[in-house]
Write a protein that holds these residues in place. Structure first.
Motif, PDB file in Angstrom:
ATOM      1  N   ALA A  72       6.608   3.060 -13.331  1.00  0.00           N
ATOM      2  CA  ALA A  72       7.764   2.155 -13.251  1.00  0.00           C
ATOM      3  C   ALA A  72       8.138   1.874 -11.799  1.00  0.00           C
ATOM      4  CB  ALA A  72       8.948   2.748 -14.004  1.00  0.00           C
ATOM      5  N   MET A  73       7.985   2.865 -10.937  1.00  0.00           N
ATOM      6  CA  MET A  73       8.306   2.658  -9.522  1.00  0.00           C
ATOM      7  C   MET A  73       7.349   1.641  -8.901  1.00  0.00           C
ATOM      8  SD  MET A  73       9.364   6.446  -8.142  1.00  0.00           S
ATOM      9  CE  MET A  73       9.605   5.850  -6.474  1.00  0.00           C
ATOM     10  N   THR A  74       6.063   1.786  -9.186  1.00  0.00           N
ATOM     11  CA  THR A  74       5.069   0.850  -8.649  1.00  0.00           C
ATOM     12  C   THR A  74       5.326  -0.552  -9.176  1.00  0.00           C
ATOM     13  OG1 THR A  74       3.451   2.630  -8.444  1.00  0.00           O
ATOM     14  CG2 THR A  74       2.601   0.383  -8.425  1.00  0.00           C
ATOM     15  N   THR A  75       5.699  -0.663 -10.436  1.00  0.00           N
ATOM     16  CA  THR A  75       6.012  -1.958 -11.024  1.00  0.00           C
ATOM     17  C   THR A  75       7.176  -2.625 -10.285  1.00  0.00           C
ATOM     18  OG1 THR A  75       5.239  -1.188 -13.181  1.00  0.00           O
ATOM     19  CG2 THR A  75       6.654  -3.124 -13.179  1.00  0.00           C
ATOM     20  N   GLN A  76       8.096  -1.818  -9.758  1.00  0.00           N
ATOM     21  CA  GLN A  76       9.242  -2.339  -9.005  1.00  0.00           C
ATOM     22  C   GLN A  76       8.887  -2.598  -7.538  1.00  0.00           C
ATOM     23  OE1 GLN A  76      12.400   0.490  -9.508  1.00  0.00           O
ATOM     24  NE2 GLN A  76      12.386   0.285 -11.720  1.00  0.00           N
ATOM     25  N   GLY A  77       7.648  -2.308  -7.151  1.00  0.00           N
ATOM     26  CA  GLY A  77       7.226  -2.552  -5.774  1.00  0.00           C
ATOM     27  C   GLY A  77       7.399  -1.364  -4.850  1.00  0.00           C
ATOM     28  N   LEU A  78       7.655  -0.188  -5.426  1.00  0.00           N
ATOM     29  CA  LEU A  78       7.819   1.017  -4.621  1.00  0.00           C
ATOM     30  C   LEU A  78       6.498   1.769  -4.548  1.00  0.00           C
ATOM     31  CD1 LEU A  78      11.264   2.204  -5.996  1.00  0.00           C
ATOM     32  CD2 LEU A  78      10.807   0.882  -3.924  1.00  0.00           C
ATOM     33  N   TYR A  79       6.072   2.067  -3.347  1.00  0.00           N
ATOM     34  CA  TYR A  79       4.821   2.774  -3.097  1.00  0.00           C
ATOM     35  C   TYR A  79       5.107   3.966  -2.198  1.00  0.00           C
ATOM     36  CZ  TYR A  79       2.150  -1.133  -4.966  1.00  0.00           C
ATOM     37  OH  TYR A  79       1.618  -2.076  -5.801  1.00  0.00           O
ATOM     38  N   LEU A  80       4.124   4.828  -2.040  1.00  0.00           N
ATOM     39  CA  LEU A  80       4.203   5.927  -1.083  1.00  0.00           C
ATOM     40  C   LEU A  80       3.289   5.582   0.080  1.00  0.00           C
ATOM     41  CD1 LEU A  80       3.902   8.947  -3.532  1.00  0.00           C
ATOM     42  CD2 LEU A  80       5.980   8.083  -2.445  1.00  0.00           C
ATOM     43  N   ILE A  81       3.835   5.593   1.278  1.00  0.00           N
ATOM     44  CA  ILE A  81       2.997   5.374   2.447  1.00  0.00           C
ATOM     45  C   ILE A  81       2.307   6.702   2.740  1.00  0.00           C
ATOM     46  CG2 ILE A  81       4.819   5.866   4.125  1.00  0.00           C
ATOM     47  CD1 ILE A  81       3.618   3.583   5.864  1.00  0.00           C
ATOM     48  N   THR A  82       1.028   6.669   3.015  1.00  0.00           N
ATOM     49  CA  THR A  82       0.282   7.894   3.280  1.00  0.00           C
ATOM     50  C   THR A  82       0.445   8.295   4.745  1.00  0.00           C
ATOM     51  OG1 THR A  82      -1.753   6.747   3.871  1.00  0.00           O
ATOM     52  CG2 THR A  82      -1.435   7.280   1.518  1.00  0.00           C
ATOM     53  N   PHE A  83       0.065   9.524   5.040  1.00  0.00           N
ATOM     54  CA  PHE A  83       0.103   9.959   6.435  1.00  0.00           C
ATOM     55  C   PHE A  83      -0.887   9.142   7.265  1.00  0.00           C
ATOM     56  CE2 PHE A  83       1.726  13.736   4.176  1.00  0.00           C
ATOM     57  CZ  PHE A  83       2.987  13.751   4.744  1.00  0.00           C
ATOM     58  N   GLN A  84      -1.970   8.706   6.625  1.00  0.00           N
ATOM     59  CA  GLN A  84      -2.940   7.833   7.305  1.00  0.00           C
ATOM     60  C   GLN A  84      -2.296   6.487   7.628  1.00  0.00           C
ATOM     61  OE1 GLN A  84      -6.597   7.314   5.104  1.00  0.00           O
ATOM     62  NE2 GLN A  84      -7.279   5.643   6.391  1.00  0.00           N
ATOM     63  N   GLY A  85      -1.484   5.973   6.717  1.00  0.00           N
ATOM     64  CA  GLY A  85      -0.778   4.712   6.953  1.00  0.00           C
ATOM     65  C   GLY A  85       0.255   4.823   8.067  1.00  0.00           C
ATOM     66  N   ILE A  86       0.965   5.956   8.083  1.00  0.00           N
ATOM     67  CA  ILE A  86       1.943   6.192   9.138  1.00  0.00           C
ATOM     68  C   ILE A  86       1.232   6.274  10.493  1.00  0.00           C
ATOM     69  CG2 ILE A  86       3.578   7.892  10.064  1.00  0.00           C
ATOM     70  CD1 ILE A  86       4.280   8.543   7.084  1.00  0.00           C
ATOM     71  N   ALA A  87       0.143   7.015  10.525  1.00  0.00           N
ATOM     72  CA  ALA A  87      -0.606   7.180  11.779  1.00  0.00           C
ATOM     73  C   ALA A  87      -1.185   5.860  12.264  1.00  0.00           C
ATOM     74  CB  ALA A  87      -1.716   8.215  11.592  1.00  0.00           C
ATOM     75  N   ALA A  88      -1.629   5.018  11.329  1.00  0.00           N
ATOM     76  CA  ALA A  88      -2.215   3.723  11.715  1.00  0.00           C
ATOM     77  C   ALA A  88      -1.209   2.872  12.487  1.00  0.00           C
ATOM     78  CB  ALA A  88      -2.701   2.977  10.478  1.00  0.00           C
ATOM     79  N   ILE A  89       0.065   2.949  12.100  1.00  0.00           N
ATOM     80  CA  ILE A  89       1.104   2.176  12.789  1.00  0.00           C
ATOM     81  C   ILE A  89       1.591   2.911  14.030  1.00  0.00           C
ATOM     82  CG2 ILE A  89       3.456   1.274  12.586  1.00  0.00           C
ATOM     83  CD1 ILE A  89       1.210  -0.347  11.117  1.00  0.00           C
ATOM     84  N   ASP A  90       1.829   4.199  13.915  1.00  0.00           N
ATOM     85  CA  ASP A  90       2.365   4.953  15.050  1.00  0.00           C
ATOM     86  C   ASP A  90       1.393   5.029  16.218  1.00  0.00           C
ATOM     87  OD1 ASP A  90       4.616   5.322  13.540  1.00  0.00           O
ATOM     88  OD2 ASP A  90       4.335   7.478  13.237  1.00  0.00           O
ATOM     89  N   ASN A  91       0.105   4.977  15.938  1.00  0.00           N
ATOM     90  CA  ASN A  91      -0.909   5.081  16.992  1.00  0.00           C
ATOM     91  C   ASN A  91      -1.450   3.730  17.446  1.00  0.00           C
ATOM     92  OD1 ASN A  91      -0.696   7.888  16.921  1.00  0.00           O
ATOM     93  ND2 ASN A  91      -2.208   8.036  15.291  1.00  0.00           N
ATOM     94  N   ALA A  92      -0.897   2.654  16.896  1.00  0.00           N
ATOM     95  CA  ALA A  92      -1.385   1.312  17.259  1.00  0.00           C
ATOM     96  C   ALA A  92      -0.794   0.846  18.577  1.00  0.00           C
ATOM     97  CB  ALA A  92      -1.047   0.324  16.155  1.00  0.00           C
TER      98      ALA A  92
END
Length: 81
Positions: A61-81
């Motif tokens: 139901a959360m995904t259906t509402q557009g809620l996702y979990l950002i992964t640590f890989q996703g966080i690192a991709a932005i923080d290290n860019a």
């Protein structure tokens, strides 16, 4: 990573702030702030999930509402860019 997906991931990363206790992000709100159309959002989300930057929630139901979990890989991709 294409520019739209990168922008989307960046806005979702900003939703967490510096000291977030949760990795839950609102993809719909992020896309809305970027003026993305639903089709573009769907393609970007699919890419970000397949690349390992986002995860679908165990609660469908959360995904259906557009809620996702950002992964640590996703966080690192932005923080290290």
């Amino acid at each position: 990573m294409d520019e739209k997906s990168l922008q989307l991931l960046k806005v979702m990363r900003e939703q967490l702030g510096e000291t977030a206790a949760s990795r839950t992000v609102d993809a719909v709100a992020a896309a809305s702030s970027l003026g993305m159309y639903p089709g573009t959002l769907d393609r970007s989300l699919l890419y970000l999930v397949r690349a390992g930057y986002l995860e679908e929630s165990a609660d469908h139901a959360m995904t259906t509402q557009g809620l996702y979990l950002i992964t640590f890989q996703g966080i690192a991709a932005i923080d290290n860019a």
